[in-house]
Write an enzyme that holds these catalytic residues in place. Structure first.
Site, PDB file in Angstrom:
ATOM      1  N   MET A   1       0.858  -1.198   0.000  1.00  0.00           N
ATOM      2  CA  MET A   1       0.000   0.000   0.000  1.00  0.00           C
ATOM      3  C   MET A   1       0.885   1.236   0.000  1.00  0.00           C
ATOM      4  SD  MET A   1      -3.226  -0.080   2.495  1.00  0.00           S
ATOM      5  CE  MET A   1      -2.722  -1.164   3.766  1.00  0.00           C
ATOM      6  N   HIS A   2       0.664   2.114  -0.937  1.00  0.00           N
ATOM      7  CA  HIS A   2       1.410   3.374  -0.892  1.00  0.00           C
ATOM      8  C   HIS A   2       0.633   4.562  -1.431  1.00  0.00           C
ATOM      9  CE1 HIS A   2       2.096   2.327  -5.083  1.00  0.00           C
ATOM     10  NE2 HIS A   2       2.475   3.562  -5.288  1.00  0.00           N
ATOM     11  N   ARG A   3      -0.617   4.323  -1.901  1.00  0.00           N
ATOM     12  CA  ARG A   3      -1.366   5.455  -2.471  1.00  0.00           C
ATOM     13  C   ARG A   3      -1.792   6.420  -1.369  1.00  0.00           C
ATOM     14  NH1 ARG A   3      -0.891   5.302  -7.304  1.00  0.00           N
ATOM     15  NH2 ARG A   3      -0.667   3.238  -8.178  1.00  0.00           N
TER      16      ARG A   3
ATOM     17  N   ASP B   1      -2.664  -1.671  -3.533  1.00  0.00           N
ATOM     18  CA  ASP B   1      -3.253  -0.528  -4.232  1.00  0.00           C
ATOM     19  C   ASP B   1      -2.402  -0.148  -5.447  1.00  0.00           C
ATOM     20  OD1 ASP B   1      -1.094   0.745  -3.023  1.00  0.00           O
ATOM     21  OD2 ASP B   1      -2.320   2.002  -1.705  1.00  0.00           O
TER      22      ASP B   1
END
Ligand code: UD1
Length: 374
Positions: free
Chosen positions: A209-211, A283
């Site tokens: 997850m990095h958004r 994501d």
């Protein structure tokens, strides 16, 4: 001899340029008259986000590093433009080849086109329709000033037709990320934690997850991780943490017991983990392409995707950003009801060869379509 600038800036670019460079080297050995100059913008700069990928994927040392480093997107865009323009003014190339949708992609495309250096965009035409994603802005701006489009899907071709791009500028070639995956598939190798954690095939999950929509708000991040921890029913959840996410994780009061936080993984180790996972929860857009080819279930924590074929053809499903949606989706997975999926057209490992053949033809004709019809 005509020269192509190959631009790479951030992690997801490296697996896209590696096979193009390989195909160019091979074509040159076979007598093709075309050179390249590898330009690293320095958007990602440390070993974990950049150096390891160059080493594992056999990418040569960049000819030039613009050393932009970290900053806001406007700062990065501006600095890359200034430095790339200077480079072109000192030593001009005939074509600027950009890949993907990161800040470096857009910045170099603008600098090149303003100096009448033609632009080719690998992975052109994809759209999420979501302007809250910085990548969507990058795609739209880049495509509005691109001369030649190398596309991954018929949907991308249609998106380009809708903005008035003529057929002779669109080349449906497939997916260069898949060239890299196929080339290295037999070399995928377990990271140290495979043994340390006694991981077993199909008995653990991989999460990335990095958004901003998932990780920039502490409440959302906490809720999503709790839903993941619970929904995975005690199985280990391996989470290679992107630097952006790491900052916010430190603020959280507690994490689920089954979550294993690890540093960003190199390419061969990461894809080994993906290949053997029960499922991937992510994501990312690019990872959903790799899971599609490997036939691994993928649960995407976004409301939209610019890669719809990973859902309509592949093993990906859009779960959204509401943590409550995760439990039923994982329930379906545990019940053995996840779809099989198949592989999209031309994702066959030969995309880069097609790209190089087209570039050779375009550069021998030295045609520069001014305007572009949109
Ligand atoms: C960028 C891309 C995104 C891609 C992601 C993959 C844009 C707009 N976004 O986002 O599409 O999915 O890369 O990783 O281009 N940092 C490090 N080491 C590095 C590079 C960055 O610690 O080598 C830190 C930066 O200081 C910053 C954070 O990571 O705090 C974000 O980096 P940045 O390049 O700004 O964007 P990403 O979120 O990585």
């Amino acid at each position: 001899m005509p020269r192509v600038d190959i631009i790479a800036g951030a992690r997801p670019n490296f697996m896209k340029i590696a096979p193009i460079i390989r195909a160019m080297d091979q074509a040159k050995e076979e007598g093709c008259r075309m050179e390249y100059r590898l330009v690293h913008t320095g958007q990602h700069y440390d070993a974990l986000m950049s150096g390891d990928f160059f080493a594992q994927l056999g990418i040569p040392e960049p000819d030039v590093n613009l050393e932009v480093g970290s900053g806001t997107q406007a700062e990065q865009t501006a600095t890359i433009m200034v430095r790339y323009e200077k480079l072109l003014l000192e030593s001009r190339s005939d074509l600027c080849l950009v890949v993907g949708d990161v800040t470096s992609t857009m910045a170099c495309a603008i600098a090149a086109q303003k100096l009448f250096v033609q632009v080719a965009h690998v992975e052109g035409g994809i759209r999420s329709g979501d302007w809250a994603m910085p990548e969507e802005i990058n795609r739209m701006v880049t495509d509005s000033i691109t001369n030649w489009f190398f596309t991954t899907s018929e949907t991308a071709n249609d998106n380009l037709r809708k903005i008035g791009v003529s057929e002779d500028r669109i080349f449906f070639v497939g997916n260069t990320m898949i060239d890299t995956l196929k080339l290295h598939f037999e070399q995928l190798c377990p990271p140290a934690l495979w043994r340390e954690e006694s991981l077993q095939p199909q008995q653990y999950f991989v999460v990335t997850m990095h958004r901003p929509s998932n990780v920039d708000g502490i409440v959302q991040l906490q809720a999503m991780l709790s839903a993941i921890g619970e929904g995975c029913r005690g199985m280990p959840v391996v989470f290679p943490v992107h630097p952006r996410t790491a900052k916010n994780l430190r603020e959280l009061p507690g994490l689920p017991d089954n979550l294993r936080l690890v540093e960003p993984q190199p390419y061969l180790e990461f894809n080994f983990l993906v290949k053997h996972a029960k499922a991937v929860i992510t994501d990312s857009g690019g990872i959903s392409e790799e899971t599609t080819v490997m036939g691994v279930p993928c649960l995407t924590l976004r409301d939209t995707t610019e890669r719809p074929e990973t859902v309509t053809i592949g093993s990906n499903e859009l779960i959204g950003t509401d943590p409550a949606k995760l439990r039923p989706a994982l329930g379906k997975l545990f019940a053995g009801e996840w779809k099989e999926g198949s592989i999209p057209e031309k994702w066959d490992g030969k995309t880069s060869k097609r790209i190089v053949a087209v570039l050779e033809r375009l550069l021998s004709g030295r045609r520069h379509p001014v305007g572009g019809g949109h």
